[in-house]
Design an enzyme around this catalytic site. Structure first.
Site, PDB file in Angstrom:
ATOM      1  N   ARG A 116      25.611  49.788  73.262  1.00  0.00           N
ATOM      2  CA  ARG A 116      26.040  51.120  72.571  1.00  0.00           C
ATOM      3  C   ARG A 116      27.376  51.466  72.592  1.00  0.00           C
ATOM      4  NH1 ARG A 116      26.950  48.206  67.341  1.00  0.00           N
ATOM      5  NH2 ARG A 116      26.549  49.768  65.439  1.00  0.00           N
ATOM      6  N   THR A 391      30.299  39.359  65.355  1.00  0.00           N
ATOM      7  CA  THR A 391      29.514  39.932  65.937  1.00  0.00           C
ATOM      8  C   THR A 391      29.464  38.166  67.118  1.00  0.00           C
ATOM      9  OG1 THR A 391      28.773  41.858  65.390  1.00  0.00           O
ATOM     10  CG2 THR A 391      27.395  40.444  66.681  1.00  0.00           C
ATOM     11  N   THR A 409      29.739  42.837  70.585  1.00  0.00           N
ATOM     12  CA  THR A 409      30.055  42.093  69.517  1.00  0.00           C
ATOM     13  C   THR A 409      31.620  43.886  69.723  1.00  0.00           C
ATOM     14  OG1 THR A 409      30.619  43.681  66.693  1.00  0.00           O
ATOM     15  CG2 THR A 409      28.703  44.896  68.447  1.00  0.00           C
ATOM     16  N   ASN A 411      32.281  44.701  66.207  1.00  0.00           N
ATOM     17  CA  ASN A 411      32.272  44.926  64.653  1.00  0.00           C
ATOM     18  C   ASN A 411      32.950  43.593  64.609  1.00  0.00           C
ATOM     19  OD1 ASN A 411      30.527  46.623  62.724  1.00  0.00           O
ATOM     20  ND2 ASN A 411      32.750  47.882  62.516  1.00  0.00           N
ATOM     21  N   GLN A 430      34.037  50.319  65.724  1.00  0.00           N
ATOM     22  CA  GLN A 430      32.416  50.594  65.834  1.00  0.00           C
ATOM     23  C   GLN A 430      32.029  51.946  65.507  1.00  0.00           C
ATOM     24  OE1 GLN A 430      30.385  47.493  66.053  1.00  0.00           O
ATOM     25  NE2 GLN A 430      31.179  48.094  68.173  1.00  0.00           N
ATOM     26  N   ASP A 433      30.410  51.354  61.627  1.00  0.00           N
ATOM     27  CA  ASP A 433      28.279  51.815  61.845  1.00  0.00           C
ATOM     28  C   ASP A 433      28.183  53.361  61.504  1.00  0.00           C
ATOM     29  OD1 ASP A 433      28.891  49.145  61.989  1.00  0.00           O
ATOM     30  OD2 ASP A 433      28.091  48.649  63.693  1.00  0.00           O
ATOM     31  N   SER A 463      22.797  46.590  63.720  1.00  0.00           N
ATOM     32  CA  SER A 463      21.878  45.982  63.051  1.00  0.00           C
ATOM     33  C   SER A 463      21.105  44.466  63.738  1.00  0.00           C
ATOM     34  CB  SER A 463      22.168  44.919  62.021  1.00  0.00           C
ATOM     35  OG  SER A 463      22.586  46.026  61.225  1.00  0.00           O
ATOM     36  N   GLY A 484      25.964  38.919  62.180  1.00  0.00           N
ATOM     37  CA  GLY A 484      26.455  38.732  61.070  1.00  0.00           C
ATOM     38  C   GLY A 484      25.988  39.954  60.380  1.00  0.00           C
ATOM     39  N   GLY A 485      26.159  40.946  61.185  1.00  0.00           N
ATOM     40  CA  GLY A 485      25.932  41.997  60.485  1.00  0.00           C
ATOM     41  C   GLY A 485      24.550  43.024  59.858  1.00  0.00           C
TER      42      GLY A 485
HETATM   43  N1  GLY Z   1      28.514  45.612  64.268  1.00  0.00           N
HETATM   44  C1  GLY Z   1      27.785  45.123  64.023  1.00  0.00           C
HETATM   45  C2  GLY Z   1      26.035  45.792  64.027  1.00  0.00           C
HETATM   46  O1  GLY Z   1      25.981  46.466  64.992  1.00  0.00           O
HETATM   47  O2  GLY Z   1      25.443  46.026  63.562  1.00  0.00           O
END
Ligand code: GLY
Length: 592
Positions: A116, A391, A409, A411, A430, A433, A463, A484-485
């Site tokens: 991340r 994503t 992703t 984002n 990102q 988020d 997510s 999809g978030g």
């Molecule tokens: N960028 C979307 C997620 O990581 O939830």
């Protein structure tokens, strides 16, 4: 030997296709079809075999297939496919973004690799406030939206631990796709069209993705990315050091500085992918393995499964599909209320363990009435625009028992829209988020608390929910994940429930219409034809069928959505491994 033979044919296919078009020009290039000739002959949506993969793009799936052909395992295949997706599906993921990778090895070990992004050291809670007011645009577009890119560090960590082919060889399909180009499909075309204005503000984004007159390339035109090919070659040869401490980091900082960026060489140099302890929960005689914080997915999927385990889900589904979706929505509402309050980077805040305690879930489940939607849900305490797609998720598994669920992703579409000139790398956004200010929704309409506030070197909540289901004896049964978030969490939940409770094959589960509830806004989003029943159109294109009519009577505000997440999955079946890609997009499953 097999490798040489194979590569010659692959190169010939690409060379033939290159005669047809030039960068963003010429007639329709059939690169995809040519590459398909080199791949397995499965139908596209599902494939059954000993070694399998499913991704959202045929070129990436074919890269996985070639990796298996070269003797690689599921980890090698996932890395090759992820690198390819960064080329042919760059609006969703790539070198400028990050990923979460959940792996079950042939020996039965679980690895949760956290790639991340992290906030720059100069980031602060007030960085998106102007005149005391939060400006969401700043966390979504431009230099301030970007956190330290992290995908390549995670892929390298996975490769160092578990890969079997040479690191550089995994880059070959991605380099070829970048150098020789690929035919723009509807996904890339739509992604460029929707962000044309923002992309045209940055010289490299504009030069690579738009035509010289500023227009959007048509479907079927060829997109070549020679700078990205060079970047891939350098990382293949010199490793992530070239990216984090070498030429890439220097070029990125120099360019971002022109736009008042705050990322530094130290931020790049300090980045590390982290191996974390996966979330494990038990559901109807299975172990469900999920990704821990900074993902919220593993925790909330476990929490919702714990709630669902107190219901006879299969019976409810048989008796009333509306009641089934109502129950799911009620679980989702409670989980997302907790997400907004409790979740954040576990290196910075305490993410309470009670969230995945079956006793806590049972308490929440007792509040659920099957005849009425609940309102005024708040987060629990220890007691004792929803249509957009972002994503990407890919799944691989091999004959030896290695399984990989990888969600990657930048984002939102094309990340922060800033491509670093000369590198082809599009940077993430990102930072959005994080909760940029209490109560201010992010691009996904999610609100958060102080636990997910911005802080130096912190990782924003995600997510992304790569998940693997094992039987109680540890045999892998299923892997799921989505793009999809926040819809990722609920789509993954529904796919697990459909496979386990409803005994559906993974391709049926993935194809079935979904619901999504994320607490705020208090709306049940649903896809058309929910419950497999035709949904008549009214004048707004939003007619009700029997299921949605009943959900409305139960008290749920409803909103139809053309697509709620894009999922890929793999399931162990009697004939081998079944890989399935989502019919909502143009992906491909392969087997060898
Ligand atoms: N960028 C979307 C997620 O990581 O939830």
């Amino acid at each position: 030997m097999a490798k040489t033979f194979h590569r010659r044919h692959f190169n010939q296919a690409i060379a033939a296709s290159s005669l047809i078009g030039s960068t963003l020009g010429g007639t329709r290039l059939l690169a995809e079809e040519n590459q398909n000739a080199e791949s397995d002959q499965s139908n596209r949506r599902t494939a059954i075999g000993a070694n399998v993969a499913a991704t959202v793009h045929p070129i990436a799936s074919n890269a996985a297939w070639k990796t298996y052909r070269d003797g690689g395992n599921a980890v090698d295949a996932a890395i090759a496919a992820a690198l390819c997706l960064g080329v042919v599906d760059g609006h969703n993921s790539g070198l400028g973004g990050g990923c979460l990778m959940l792996i079950r090895t042939q020996g039965g070990a679980i690895h949760a690799i956290d790639g991340r992004e992290t906030a720059p050291a100069a980031a602060s809670e007030k960085m998106y406030l102007r005149n005391g007011k939060p400006v969401a645009e700043l966390s979504q577009t431009g230099s301030l939206a970007c956190a330290v890119p992290s995908q390549i560090a995670a892929l390298k960590l996975a490769h160092d631990k578990l890969g079997t082919l040479q690191w550089a060889s995994l880059f070959e399909p991605a380099i070829e796709a970048a150098e020789n180009g690929y035919a723009i499909g509807i996904a890339t075309h739509t992604a460029i069209s929707s962000e044309r204005e923002n992309l045209s503000n940055y010289e490299a984004s504009k030069a690579v993705l738009l035509k010289p007159d500023g227009s959007v390339p048509k479907i079927g035109e060829v997109l070549r990315q020679p700078d990205l090919a060079k970047t891939l070659k350098n990382i293949a040869k010199y490793g992530p050091g070239w990216f984090y401490a070498g030429d890439f980091a220097k070029a990125a900082i120099e360019y971002l500085d022109q736009y008042s960026g705050i990322l530094t060489l130290q931020d790049f140099g300090n980045y590390k992918a982290i191996e974390r302890t996966a979330v494990r929960t038990h559901y109807r005689g299975n172990q469900v393995i999920g990704f821990p914080a900074p993902s919220s997915g593993g925790i909330h999927i476990a929490q919702m499964l714990n709630m669902l385990e107190t219901f006879d889900v299969a019976n409810i589904y048989t008796n009333s599909k509306a009641e089934f979706f109502h129950l799911l929505a009620e679980c989702m509402k409670r989980a997302f209320a907790d997400r907004a309050h409790w979740l954040g980077d576990s290196d910075f805040v305490d993410v309470p363990k009670f969230l995945v305690d079956p006793l806590y879930a049972a308490r929440l489940a007792r509040q659920i009435r099957l005849d009425k939607a609940s309102s005024n849900i708040a987060h629990g305490i220890e007691e004792a625009n929803a249509d957009k797609k972002h994503t990407t998720h890919l799944a691989t598994a091999d004959a030896k028992g290695n399984w990989v669920a990888l969600t990657s992703t930048v984002n939102t579409t094309w990340g922060c829209k800033v491509m670093i000139p000369g590198t082809g790398v599009m940077l993430n956004n990102q930072m959005d988020d994080f909760s940029i200010s209490p109560g201010v929704p992010n691009a996904f309409g999610l609100v958060g608390s102080a636990n997910n506030a911005i802080a130096a070197n912190k990782r924003p909540l995600s997510s992304m929910s790569p998940s693997i289901v094992l039987s109680e004896d540890g045999t892998p049964r299923l892997s799921c994940g989505a793009a999809g978030g926040p819809k990722i969490i609920n789509a993954t939940l529904q796919n697990i429930v459909r496979c386990i409770d409803l005994n559906q094959p993974i391709d049926t589960a993935i194809a079935s219409a979904r619901v999504h509830q994320q607490w705020r806004p208090d709306i049940v989003y649903h896809e058309p034809n929910l419950g497999g029943l035709r949904q008549p159109l009214n004048e707004n294109g939003n007619g009700r069928n029997e299921v949605t009519e009943q959900l409305s009577k139960l008290g749920h505000p409803l909103k139809v959505s053309s697509s709620l997440a894009i999922a890929q999955g793999i399931q162990m079946i009697s004939r081998g491994l079944l890989a399935a890609t989502d019919p909502r997009t143009d992906g491909k499953a392969i087997a060898s």
